[in-house]
Design a protein around this motif. Structure first.
Motif, PDB file in Angstrom:
ATOM      1  N   GLU A  89      -1.732   9.435  -6.564  1.00  0.00           N
ATOM      2  CA  GLU A  89      -0.734   8.411  -6.189  1.00  0.00           C
ATOM      3  C   GLU A  89      -0.249   7.663  -7.439  1.00  0.00           C
ATOM      4  O   GLU A  89       0.942   7.406  -7.596  1.00  0.00           O
ATOM      5  CB  GLU A  89      -1.355   7.381  -5.222  1.00  0.00           C
ATOM      6  N   LEU A  90      -1.190   7.328  -8.317  1.00  0.00           N
ATOM      7  CA  LEU A  90      -0.806   6.581  -9.526  1.00  0.00           C
ATOM      8  C   LEU A  90       0.106   7.422 -10.413  1.00  0.00           C
ATOM      9  O   LEU A  90       1.099   6.940 -10.951  1.00  0.00           O
ATOM     10  CB  LEU A  90      -2.051   6.126 -10.309  1.00  0.00           C
ATOM     11  N   ARG A  91      -0.236   8.704 -10.538  1.00  0.00           N
ATOM     12  CA  ARG A  91       0.611   9.592 -11.360  1.00  0.00           C
ATOM     13  C   ARG A  91       2.007   9.715 -10.748  1.00  0.00           C
ATOM     14  O   ARG A  91       3.003   9.692 -11.459  1.00  0.00           O
ATOM     15  CB  ARG A  91      -0.044  10.974 -11.505  1.00  0.00           C
ATOM     16  N   TRP A  92       2.059   9.790  -9.421  1.00  0.00           N
ATOM     17  CA  TRP A  92       3.350   9.893  -8.707  1.00  0.00           C
ATOM     18  C   TRP A  92       4.211   8.670  -9.060  1.00  0.00           C
ATOM     19  O   TRP A  92       5.398   8.785  -9.338  1.00  0.00           O
ATOM     20  CB  TRP A  92       3.069   9.959  -7.202  1.00  0.00           C
ATOM     21  N   HIS A 144       0.833  -1.202   0.000  1.00  0.00           N
ATOM     22  CA  HIS A 144       0.000   0.000   0.000  1.00  0.00           C
ATOM     23  C   HIS A 144       0.872   1.257   0.000  1.00  0.00           C
ATOM     24  O   HIS A 144       0.343   2.353   0.146  1.00  0.00           O
ATOM     25  CB  HIS A 144      -0.963  -0.025   1.196  1.00  0.00           C
ATOM     26  N   CYS A 145       2.201   1.077  -0.123  1.00  0.00           N
ATOM     27  CA  CYS A 145       3.134   2.221  -0.105  1.00  0.00           C
ATOM     28  C   CYS A 145       3.643   2.494  -1.513  1.00  0.00           C
ATOM     29  O   CYS A 145       4.279   1.632  -2.133  1.00  0.00           O
ATOM     30  CB  CYS A 145       4.342   1.927   0.770  1.00  0.00           C
ATOM     31  N   ARG A 146       3.421   3.701  -1.978  1.00  0.00           N
ATOM     32  CA  ARG A 146       3.822   4.024  -3.344  1.00  0.00           C
ATOM     33  C   ARG A 146       5.342   3.935  -3.529  1.00  0.00           C
ATOM     34  O   ARG A 146       5.818   3.550  -4.592  1.00  0.00           O
ATOM     35  CB  ARG A 146       3.286   5.404  -3.732  1.00  0.00           C
ATOM     36  N   ASP A 147       6.120   4.287  -2.497  1.00  0.00           N
ATOM     37  CA  ASP A 147       7.586   4.228  -2.640  1.00  0.00           C
ATOM     38  C   ASP A 147       8.052   2.786  -2.868  1.00  0.00           C
ATOM     39  O   ASP A 147       9.025   2.555  -3.583  1.00  0.00           O
ATOM     40  CB  ASP A 147       8.273   4.762  -1.373  1.00  0.00           C
ATOM     41  N   VAL A 148       7.385   1.840  -2.189  1.00  0.00           N
ATOM     42  CA  VAL A 148       7.774   0.434  -2.364  1.00  0.00           C
ATOM     43  C   VAL A 148       7.460  -0.008  -3.796  1.00  0.00           C
ATOM     44  O   VAL A 148       8.272  -0.683  -4.446  1.00  0.00           O
ATOM     45  CB  VAL A 148       7.078  -0.476  -1.313  1.00  0.00           C
ATOM     46  N   VAL A 149       6.309   0.417  -4.315  1.00  0.00           N
ATOM     47  CA  VAL A 149       5.959   0.077  -5.717  1.00  0.00           C
ATOM     48  C   VAL A 149       7.085   0.543  -6.628  1.00  0.00           C
ATOM     49  O   VAL A 149       7.610  -0.219  -7.458  1.00  0.00           O
ATOM     50  CB  VAL A 149       4.634   0.755  -6.155  1.00  0.00           C
ATOM     51  N   MET A 197       7.728  -6.500 -10.120  1.00  0.00           N
ATOM     52  CA  MET A 197       6.510  -5.725 -10.384  1.00  0.00           C
ATOM     53  C   MET A 197       5.885  -5.250  -9.073  1.00  0.00           C
ATOM     54  O   MET A 197       5.435  -6.064  -8.260  1.00  0.00           O
ATOM     55  CB  MET A 197       5.473  -6.530 -11.172  1.00  0.00           C
ATOM     56  N   GLY A 198       5.878  -3.946  -8.870  1.00  0.00           N
ATOM     57  CA  GLY A 198       5.175  -3.366  -7.736  1.00  0.00           C
ATOM     58  C   GLY A 198       3.683  -3.376  -8.035  1.00  0.00           C
ATOM     59  O   GLY A 198       3.261  -2.993  -9.135  1.00  0.00           O
ATOM     60  N   VAL A 199       2.895  -3.867  -7.069  1.00  0.00           N
ATOM     61  CA  VAL A 199       1.433  -3.893  -7.231  1.00  0.00           C
ATOM     62  C   VAL A 199       0.841  -3.044  -6.109  1.00  0.00           C
ATOM     63  O   VAL A 199       0.992  -3.368  -4.931  1.00  0.00           O
ATOM     64  CB  VAL A 199       0.889  -5.344  -7.172  1.00  0.00           C
ATOM     65  N   PHE A 200       0.212  -1.951  -6.494  1.00  0.00           N
ATOM     66  CA  PHE A 200      -0.288  -0.970  -5.524  1.00  0.00           C
ATOM     67  C   PHE A 200      -1.665  -1.394  -5.030  1.00  0.00           C
ATOM     68  O   PHE A 200      -2.608  -1.481  -5.827  1.00  0.00           O
ATOM     69  CB  PHE A 200      -0.341   0.392  -6.223  1.00  0.00           C
ATOM     70  N   GLY A 201      -1.780  -1.685  -3.725  1.00  0.00           N
ATOM     71  CA  GLY A 201      -3.071  -2.049  -3.130  1.00  0.00           C
ATOM     72  C   GLY A 201      -3.893  -0.791  -2.934  1.00  0.00           C
ATOM     73  O   GLY A 201      -3.480   0.095  -2.200  1.00  0.00           O
ATOM     74  N   HIS A 211      -6.956   3.431  -0.002  1.00  0.00           N
ATOM     75  CA  HIS A 211      -6.849   4.784  -0.555  1.00  0.00           C
ATOM     76  C   HIS A 211      -8.203   5.306  -1.011  1.00  0.00           C
ATOM     77  O   HIS A 211      -8.997   4.560  -1.563  1.00  0.00           O
ATOM     78  CB  HIS A 211      -5.878   4.792  -1.742  1.00  0.00           C
ATOM     79  N   SER A 212      -8.437   6.603  -0.816  1.00  0.00           N
ATOM     80  CA  SER A 212      -9.696   7.180  -1.283  1.00  0.00           C
ATOM     81  C   SER A 212      -9.601   7.369  -2.804  1.00  0.00           C
ATOM     82  O   SER A 212      -8.501   7.547  -3.340  1.00  0.00           O
ATOM     83  CB  SER A 212      -9.926   8.533  -0.628  1.00  0.00           C
ATOM     84  N   ALA A 213     -10.759   7.320  -3.472  1.00  0.00           N
ATOM     85  CA  ALA A 213     -10.760   7.447  -4.940  1.00  0.00           C
ATOM     86  C   ALA A 213     -10.095   8.759  -5.355  1.00  0.00           C
ATOM     87  O   ALA A 213      -9.346   8.805  -6.333  1.00  0.00           O
ATOM     88  CB  ALA A 213     -12.189   7.372  -5.457  1.00  0.00           C
ATOM     89  N   GLY A 214     -10.338   9.824  -4.581  1.00  0.00           N
ATOM     90  CA  GLY A 214      -9.781  11.127  -4.933  1.00  0.00           C
ATOM     91  C   GLY A 214      -8.265  11.127  -4.906  1.00  0.00           C
ATOM     92  O   GLY A 214      -7.603  11.581  -5.850  1.00  0.00           O
ATOM     93  N   GLY A 215      -7.689  10.582  -3.817  1.00  0.00           N
ATOM     94  CA  GLY A 215      -6.228  10.591  -3.662  1.00  0.00           C
ATOM     95  C   GLY A 215      -5.533   9.612  -4.595  1.00  0.00           C
ATOM     96  O   GLY A 215      -4.344   9.760  -4.906  1.00  0.00           O
ATOM     97  N   LEU A 216      -6.280   8.620  -5.050  1.00  0.00           N
ATOM     98  CA  LEU A 216      -5.686   7.533  -5.814  1.00  0.00           C
ATOM     99  C   LEU A 216      -5.037   7.975  -7.128  1.00  0.00           C
ATOM    100  O   LEU A 216      -3.921   7.567  -7.451  1.00  0.00           O
ATOM    101  CB  LEU A 216      -6.787   6.505  -6.073  1.00  0.00           C
TER     102      LEU A 216
END
Ligand SMILES: Cc1cc2nc3c(=O)[nH]c(=O)nc-3n(C[C@H](O)[C@H](O)[C@H](O)COP(=O)(O)O)c2cc1C
Length: 372
Positions: A50-53, A20-25, A34-38, A42-47
């Protein structure tokens, strides 16, 4: 270590990291896995942000996403409940039990206006928008846990060239996923952190490999080093799917008190408990899980009532665990039996390198067992 699935996905190593940590992905992707982001936490808004990051940092390396799509939950027979109905279904006895538990441990209330995190949402209708948004991103894999991926998710995956994976805790789950059209099945054994069944990885993986051949299988549950990776490939898996091993890395955003507890814990220090999500999930044993196990106390509620009930109390524990002994005793999080081998903080890159080196050493050792 090139398996056909790793080749197809353009991976250097067949190592899939659920986190669930973007840095680990990002670090797993940069190191050739392959990092798989859980997305469950995460809220739909913040998601989207995070994906763009993540995308800005991994270039064209492949990454995946994962979400919880439970088949059974409170009200699943009628399509679920809305927020006010859910709140009304939480008995006062449960709130009183947790009020008393936290006050016995001297955990203070939240300050006015403090954030408690997003409410956990289940039900395909409420998640369809999120899934459609995920498909707008350059993902290579989308995984569904706690239930088979719906037909439209599989069709969208096919049309966009995205592999659809599904987690299975029994051979029956795996068959159901195969019938639904999943491209990959993650066979996840009892040892695993998070939601888990009762069949061990050693038994489940070859059973699933045989049952759904030629669909590729990833082994999950209790895999944290190169020997376990080699064993997984020997069992017929095309790669490994790991969750716990990343939680004590430098990059993980694990609560510092929980990270410290993980580093000190042995492999017998976890329990399968319904106390956080309402479904059996392996986590570190603590005063929190002990209280929920006590027959004198209420039983956990079904998903999503239990996470709805507990999120404020969990926020209180996590906010004060660094300087309040009672909160420290209650603090816990999902982790598997491999926690007993997670004894040092390492970078994600060094975990990946250790997987590769130990795999090579193990293969050489096994080679030595074969007479000339
Ligand atoms: C902290 C944590 C959170 C998890 N969250 C999810 C999740 O949101 N979705 C999911 O499919 N699996 C989740 N899992 C399970 C993993 O996908 C994986 O199958 C499991 O961690 C493998 O076993 P291991 O913990 O021994 O590596 C989680 C596991 C952990 C430890």
């Amino acid at each position: 270590m090139r398996t056909p699935l790793a080749e197809e996905l353009g991976l250097e190593f067949p190592i899939f990291a659920l986190t669930h940590c973007r840095d680990v992905v990002v670090e797993v992707c940069r190191a050739g896995g392959m990092g798989v982001f859980g997305v469950a936490a995460h809220s739909a808004g913040g998601l989207e942000a995070e994906l763009r990051w993540i995308e800005e940092r991994i270039g064209d390396r492949p990454y995946g996403v994962d979400l919880l799509l439970p088949t059974k939950f409170a009200g699943s027979d009628r399509g679920g409940f809305d927020a006010s109905q859910l709140d009304a279904l939480i008995p006062e006895t449960h709130r009183k039990f947790l009020d008393d538990l936290l006050s016995q441990h001297g955990v203070p209330p939240l300050p006015e206006g403090a954030a408690v995190g997003d409410a956990f949402s289940v039900g395909l209708d409420s998640q369809r928008d999120v899934i459609e948004m995920l498909f707008e991103h350059p993902i290579s894999l989308i995984a569904s846990a706690l239930g088979p991926p719906p037909g439209w998710m599989i069709e969208t995956g096919r049309s966009k060239g995205v592999k659809v994976a599904a987690l299975a805790g029994t051979v029956e789950h795996a068959r159901r996923h195969a019938e639904a059209g999943a491209d990959i099945v993650v066979a996840q054994g009892y040892e695993a952190g998070g939601h888990t069944g009762t069949v061990s990885t050693m038994v489940l993986v070859p059973e699933v490999v045989d049952a759904i051949d030629p669909i590729p299988v990833l082994a999950a549950g209790g895999i944290g080093n190169g020997r376990q990776l080699t064993a997984s490939l020997a069992l017929g898996a095309q790669g490994v799917w790991c969750g716990s091993v990343w939680l004590t890395t430098e990059e993980a955003e694990t609560h510092p008190v929980v990270k410290e507890k993980f580093l000190a814990a042995g492999s017998s220090d976890t329990v399968r408990s319904r106390s956080l999500t309402g479904k059996p999930a392996r986590q570190l044993r603590s005063a929190w899980t002990d209280a929920w196990e006590d027959a004198a106390n209420p039983d956990p509620l079904p998903m999503p009532l239990q996470p709805r009930l507990t999120r404020e109390y969990q926020a209180r524990i996590n906010r004060t665990a660094h300087n309040n002994e009672g909160a420290r005793q209650l603090a816990n999080y999902f982790v598997g039996q491999i926690v007993g081998s997670m004894n040092h903080v390492k970078s994600v890159r060094s975990v990946m390198e250790e997987f590769a080196v130990e795999y090579a050493d193990t293969m050489e050792r096994l080679d030595g067992f074969t007479p000339e």
